[in-house]
Design an enzyme around this catalytic site. Sequence first.
Site, PDB file in Angstrom:
ATOM      1  N   TYR A  25      -1.323  26.537 -16.633  1.00  0.00           N
ATOM      2  CA  TYR A  25      -1.523  28.219 -16.760  1.00  0.00           C
ATOM      3  C   TYR A  25      -0.876  28.804 -17.691  1.00  0.00           C
ATOM      4  CZ  TYR A  25      -1.847  26.298 -11.670  1.00  0.00           C
ATOM      5  OH  TYR A  25      -1.870  25.784 -10.517  1.00  0.00           O
ATOM      6  N   TYR A 152      -4.881  29.449  -0.926  1.00  0.00           N
ATOM      7  CA  TYR A 152      -4.801  28.388  -1.995  1.00  0.00           C
ATOM      8  C   TYR A 152      -4.446  26.853  -1.441  1.00  0.00           C
ATOM      9  CZ  TYR A 152      -2.863  26.206  -6.094  1.00  0.00           C
ATOM     10  OH  TYR A 152      -2.940  25.217  -7.383  1.00  0.00           O
ATOM     11  N   ASP A 246      -2.946  23.121   6.085  1.00  0.00           N
ATOM     12  CA  ASP A 246      -2.495  22.548   4.828  1.00  0.00           C
ATOM     13  C   ASP A 246      -0.923  23.073   4.870  1.00  0.00           C
ATOM     14  OD1 ASP A 246      -1.446  22.219   2.203  1.00  0.00           O
ATOM     15  OD2 ASP A 246      -3.246  23.447   1.300  1.00  0.00           O
ATOM     16  N   LYS A 275       4.833  18.290  -1.679  1.00  0.00           N
ATOM     17  CA  LYS A 275       5.827  19.011  -2.370  1.00  0.00           C
ATOM     18  C   LYS A 275       7.264  18.285  -1.603  1.00  0.00           C
ATOM     19  CE  LYS A 275       3.435  23.163  -3.229  1.00  0.00           C
ATOM     20  NZ  LYS A 275       3.442  23.226  -4.940  1.00  0.00           N
TER      21      LYS A 275
HETATM   22  C1  LIG Z   1      -0.802  25.097   0.393  1.00  0.00           C
HETATM   23  C2  LIG Z   1      -0.920  24.322  -0.957  1.00  0.00           C
HETATM   24  N1  LIG Z   1      -1.997  23.216  -0.686  1.00  0.00           N
HETATM   25  C3  LIG Z   1      -2.114  22.654  -1.936  1.00  0.00           C
HETATM   26  C4  LIG Z   1      -1.421  22.621  -3.093  1.00  0.00           C
HETATM   27  C5  LIG Z   1      -1.674  21.858  -4.224  1.00  0.00           C
HETATM   28  O1  LIG Z   1      -0.672  20.889  -4.435  1.00  0.00           O
HETATM   29  P1  LIG Z   1      -0.536  20.049  -5.762  1.00  0.00           P
HETATM   30  O2  LIG Z   1       0.040  21.052  -6.865  1.00  0.00           O
HETATM   31  O3  LIG Z   1       0.551  18.999  -5.581  1.00  0.00           O
HETATM   32  O4  LIG Z   1      -1.801  19.488  -6.056  1.00  0.00           O
HETATM   33  C6  LIG Z   1      -0.480  23.700  -3.260  1.00  0.00           C
HETATM   34  C7  LIG Z   1       0.325  23.691  -4.352  1.00  0.00           C
HETATM   35  O5  LIG Z   1       1.060  24.699  -4.744  1.00  0.00           O
HETATM   36  C8  LIG Z   1      -0.165  24.484  -2.061  1.00  0.00           C
HETATM   37  O6  LIG Z   1       0.689  25.203  -2.085  1.00  0.00           O
END
Ligand SMILES: Cc1ncc(COP(=O)(O)O)c(C=O)c1O
Length: 426
Positions: A25, A152, A246, A275
């Site tokens: 980014y 996201y 998610d 995470k």
């Molecule tokens: C809710 C959510 N899903 C998926 C992702 C993607 O994870 P990664 O960056 O480990 O690919 C993120 C990353 O910020 C996220 O906040």
Amino acid sequence: MTKNGNNSGKPDWYEAGLDHVWLPYAAMKDAVPLAVVRTQGSRIVLADGRELVDGIASWWTACHGYNHSAICEAVQRQLAVMPHVMFGGLVHEPALSLAQRLAGLLPGDLDRVFFSDSGSVAVEIALKMAVQFWINSGQRTRTKFIAFRHGYHGDTTGAMAVSDPDSSFHSLFHGLLPQHVIADLPRDDESDAALVALLERHADDIAGIIVEPLVQGAGGMRFHDAAVLKRLRALADRFNVLLIFDEIFTGFGRTGTMFACEAAKVVPDILTLSKALTGGTLPLAATVANEKVFGAFWSDDPAKALMHGPTFMANALACAAAHASLDLFANEPRLAQVAAIERKLRDQLDGCRQLPRVRDVRVKGAIGVVELDAIDNLAAMRARFIDAGVFIRPFENVVYLTPAFTISDGELERLTSAIRNIVSAL
Ligand SMILES: Cc1ncc(COP(=O)(O)O)c(C=O)c1O
């Protein structure tokens, strides 16, 4: 192109390497990242000796602070035995016991864990799992998802396609992405009716609904309440589609309970984690399915196997880190610490409400958000935070904190006072 040849005072590795690395980014021509040499607790130590108080916990991963000795020691023990072995045709104790442990922690019959190595990939797997669930059940047309504005789910193609199509992360790539159905979250009768209409219109095409429960993170740190998730569960049941949560951001205490779905008392069919799963120490992710989903893959027919297998899935070091992290949740008062952070964030950020450019201040668990009308110069604001001795990374119009749950009172106060000072000087 050697823009970065003039960073005098930086270590040699910085000068030599920055002309060859590509940052996320970032417009590389102007990128001047900070050189980090060490982390500890809620501190990031820079090569020039400065020490920053970290307000972000490395994209929300380092929930116990950096370098927690229990996690470091667990990884070292595992390193001596087996750092990694492929998971195709082979299994090992750290992964199997972690799967069992996650199944025990998650609500309902979310009992079947598929490991991977990043959040985006966990989402890709969730999408493939849902589509193949329908294929294995004899319905080949269900390849679309309902996803939400401001959502996201990651930066890989499938994950981008279920994220907000207009977000700055993904809007460039419209032509590349499969088209799904993007809706507003059903927060009231009107948006609920709109979602019902979409589900009716696409009844034969929809494999599932995907949502970040309680908090849409990278799409603007926007909160919604449990009623939204209850509506989604009811609609998924009514229209016979799968519900995917998610929890890559919200999982492991961030919103106040171990998982956001617990607070909402809603159990999805598939749930993604990453995470903070390893306490931010190593990359690991999980896509967890309930018995109904897994049941469609339970067959003698090899064509019904889930067709996915990342090389580093279930990495043994990462699994050891995850066990140590879960031990810390079990043995230390992490959720009480989150509750205390929530109270302090409310107290300390509340004063921002009165500031001229502030549109909203909101707090949920260990997430504090100051939303502005706009941030004219993000880079300048980020630099001001660094000058104030804190690492806070505003994006779009949002300044936010997602600190480690172990942050001290003094460190938290430094973060919130930096926000108050810098926002009030805008
Ligand atoms: C809710 C959510 N899903 C998926 C992702 C993607 O994870 P990664 O960056 O480990 O690919 C993120 C990353 O910020 C996220 O906040």
